[in-house]
Write a protein that holds these residues in place. Sequence first.
Motif, short mmCIF file in Angstrom:
data_model
loop_
_atom_site.label_atom_id
_atom_site.label_comp_id
_atom_site.label_asym_id
_atom_site.label_seq_id
_atom_site.Cartn_x
_atom_site.Cartn_y
_atom_site.Cartn_z
N PHE A 247 0.84 -1.20 0.00
CA PHE A 247 0.00 0.00 0.00
C PHE A 247 0.87 1.25 0.00
O PHE A 247 0.68 2.17 -0.82
CB PHE A 247 -0.91 -0.02 1.23
N TYR A 248 1.85 1.31 0.90
CA TYR A 248 2.70 2.50 0.98
C TYR A 248 3.61 2.61 -0.25
O TYR A 248 3.91 3.73 -0.69
CB TYR A 248 3.55 2.46 2.25
N GLY A 249 4.01 1.49 -0.80
CA GLY A 249 4.82 1.54 -2.02
C GLY A 249 4.06 2.20 -3.16
O GLY A 249 4.59 3.07 -3.87
N ARG A 250 2.82 1.81 -3.33
CA ARG A 250 2.01 2.41 -4.40
C ARG A 250 1.70 3.86 -4.08
O ARG A 250 1.72 4.72 -4.97
CB ARG A 250 0.72 1.60 -4.56
N LEU A 251 1.40 4.13 -2.81
CA LEU A 251 1.05 5.50 -2.42
C LEU A 251 2.22 6.46 -2.65
O LEU A 251 2.05 7.56 -3.19
CB LEU A 251 0.62 5.52 -0.95
N LEU A 252 3.42 6.06 -2.25
CA LEU A 252 4.58 6.94 -2.35
C LEU A 252 5.08 7.07 -3.79
O LEU A 252 5.60 8.13 -4.17
CB LEU A 252 5.71 6.43 -1.45
N ARG A 253 4.94 6.02 -4.58
CA ARG A 253 5.44 6.08 -5.95
C ARG A 253 4.45 6.76 -6.90
O ARG A 253 4.85 7.49 -7.80
CB ARG A 253 5.75 4.67 -6.47
N GLN A 254 3.14 6.50 -6.69
CA GLN A 254 2.16 6.93 -7.68
C GLN A 254 1.11 7.91 -7.15
O GLN A 254 0.31 8.42 -7.92
CB GLN A 254 1.44 5.70 -8.26
N GLY A 255 1.08 8.12 -5.84
CA GLY A 255 0.14 9.08 -5.30
C GLY A 255 -1.18 8.46 -4.89
O GLY A 255 -1.39 7.25 -4.99
N LEU A 256 -2.10 9.32 -4.44
CA LEU A 256 -3.37 8.86 -3.89
C LEU A 256 -4.20 8.08 -4.91
O LEU A 256 -4.94 7.15 -4.53
CB LEU A 256 -4.18 10.06 -3.39
N TYR B 117 -4.26 0.27 6.77
CA TYR B 117 -2.89 0.18 6.27
C TYR B 117 -2.09 1.43 6.63
O TYR B 117 -0.91 1.33 7.00
CB TYR B 117 -2.88 -0.03 4.75
N ALA B 118 -2.72 2.60 6.52
CA ALA B 118 -2.00 3.84 6.84
C ALA B 118 -1.62 3.87 8.32
O ALA B 118 -0.46 4.17 8.66
CB ALA B 118 -2.88 5.04 6.48
N LEU B 119 -2.56 3.55 9.20
CA LEU B 119 -2.28 3.61 10.64
C LEU B 119 -1.30 2.51 11.05
O LEU B 119 -0.40 2.76 11.86
CB LEU B 119 -3.58 3.48 11.43
N TYR B 120 -1.47 1.31 10.49
CA TYR B 120 -0.57 0.22 10.87
C TYR B 120 0.86 0.52 10.40
O TYR B 120 1.83 0.24 11.12
CB TYR B 120 -1.04 -1.10 10.27
N GLY B 121 1.00 1.10 9.22
CA GLY B 121 2.33 1.45 8.75
C GLY B 121 3.00 2.48 9.63
O GLY B 121 4.19 2.33 9.98
N LEU B 122 2.28 3.51 10.03
CA LEU B 122 2.84 4.54 10.90
C LEU B 122 3.19 3.98 12.27
O LEU B 122 4.24 4.27 12.84
CB LEU B 122 1.85 5.70 11.03
#
Length: 419
Positions: A321-330, A344-349
């Motif tokens: 999830f974070y890989g796609r978010l950081l590479r390609q945006g929302l 996914y956002a909260l668990y990653g942080l």
Amino acid sequence: MTTVDATWTRPRLRAGIVLGPGQWRGEKLVHHVKDPETGCYYRVGPREHFLLSRMDGTRTLDDLAAEYAGTFRRRLGPESWQQLFGMLHQRQLLDGATDPAAIARLTATAAEATARAWRGPLSARFPLFDPDRLFARLLPRLAPLFSWWFVVPALLVVLAVAGYVALRLPELLAAVRGGGRPVPVILAGVVITWAIVFLHECAHGLTCRQFGGRVHEIGVMWRFPMLAPYCKVDDIVLFTPRRRVATAFAGVFVSMLALVPFVAIWVWGTRGALRDLAATLLLFGTATAAINLVPFLRLDGYYMLSHALNLGDLRADTYRFYGRLLRQGLGAVRGYRPRDRVVYALYGLASLAFAATVLTLLVRYWYVSLAHWVGSGWAVAILVAEALVLVALAAGLARRRSAASGGGADPGKVTSTTV
């Protein structure tokens, strides 16, 4: 309607094929299919699962097509049927259309893939025996232990043990730090600890068996830097989320219950080696249970959280999830369910904060220790060298995993591309 062989006009899955409920993997809902004869587990999408769940020999292809169209608002054409039956034939899942040689190849491929996945310098499994028959004999005698009449009071006892250890922590630590224990007491502590860990793993297996799964492997697992027993409960993917959580929690539950006699020894025992042994086991056992429940380590707590959220692999899917978010945006993560985006956002942080905290404490502790032994300059040099070695190991492990995943088709996966 199709050019599928006439023997499949009323298709039936082979006896014993098990279809599991859906789990979310990122944007996709997947179902697991188990073939107990070959030991293979396949992943299919909800549309394939819909058709497979109705292949009971009573429905014609026209019946299946009509039900499918009524549910998914789409008609299945000849090409889709051919692809679906091609997949079923390749995996030998249809009754009356099996090839013993193909089944033998699938069995060997599944066994080889399992062994390869757990062979390496940082992790490995060493199977010891098949406990399935033993568990089948034990379950009728242990059935009352799975009732709410036992589980609820026992859970209250477990909470009471944890609370008591927390309240008496200074006294227990003082007893453990006292030292001067005879060798037999130390050996007894080691044996009892391993026995509790073994009961922990058996609890996972017995709970899996209670819910209809099969357990064919207990052994010893090497996961750097620890060596511990394990119980393989692959059938957990076929359970409902609540039963998956119960199976994952069973080990910690039994481990904490096993500490109850040592609470009694500590409370009513007289001063001496036996009471010190009880203090050691209470501290170590409770700390181990607490670590097991940390959801950022791939231990029981992590799997409990994943199962409770009905997510297939929380950590891996969070990375994706974070890989796609950081590479390609929302825009790249809009296909995720809103709830899952938040998870996914909260668990990653939270994982990042946990890892940073633990790493900082470890580096600080190790630096202080090294500086005391060899001086601050050498301490920094050693820390840098260790960091480089760890980075090299991590890179090598990543390359190994990449090569393993790209070396051929996954025998346990069926992709959703046909219907």
